[in-house]
Design a protein around this motif. Structure first.
Motif: not given
Length: 176
Positions: A129-137
């Protein structure tokens, strides 16, 4: 078919130069190019043509591997924009990110030592989840904001998260 070695990876596959990427479109373009430049198609030709086909196939493989992985794609986009991510030399990170890394590592170590597979799987889900959030940013910084300095920091953060994911995977592999 001839590959223009001066083309960017995006141009090679006729894709927009963007972090947001249609992976299916990339896959189709890669398969199309590979079918055209695969060395087996040139086996009956001379050595020069064989070498050239191998270079084409190698270029297509390298481009595909770069574009299909979010971290590599972000690095490549930054490179195209003249930005060095300084992953080997710039270890400066925001304090809250460093604290979170320490907490992640402690939780991984505790779960590994306690042989707690469920805890490791939960950590893996949270990390995803954290990785997906960072990728979106990262995508927003690269595609919309042109915030290359922020994206370079995001790449360095994503590299940390990938290392955490490897640690969790290694721990799970040992326990399972």
């Amino acid at each position: 078919m001839s590959i223009d070695f001066s083309k960017t990876h995006f141009q090679l596959f006729d894709l927009p130069q963007s972090y947001a990427l249609d992976v299916d479109q990339l896959e189709r373009a890669y398969r199309r190019i590979q079918s055209e430049v695969h060395p087996d198609r040139f086996a009956h030709l001379g050595d020069a043509e064989k070498r050239l086909s191998l270079q084409w196939a190698t270029q297509a493989n390298a481009a595909y591997q770069t574009l299909k992985k979010p971290l590599a794609r972000a690095r490549y986009l930054l490179l195209l924009n003249g930005v060095d991510t300084q992953e080997e030399t710039n270890t400066a990170m925001p304090a809250d990110f460093l604290m979170a890394q320490m907490e992640w590592r402690e939780a991984i170590a505790d779960a590994r030592h306690g042989k707690d597979v469920d805890a490791l799987e939960q950590l893996s889900g949270r990390l995803r989840d954290e990785t997906h959030t960072l990728q979106a940013t990262l995508g927003k910084q690269l595609d919309q904001d042109g915030d290359f300095a922020g994206a370079a920091l995001g790449v360095r953060k994503l590299k940390f998260l990938e290392k955490l994911d490897e640690e969790i995977g290694d721990a799970l592999e040992i326990l399972l």
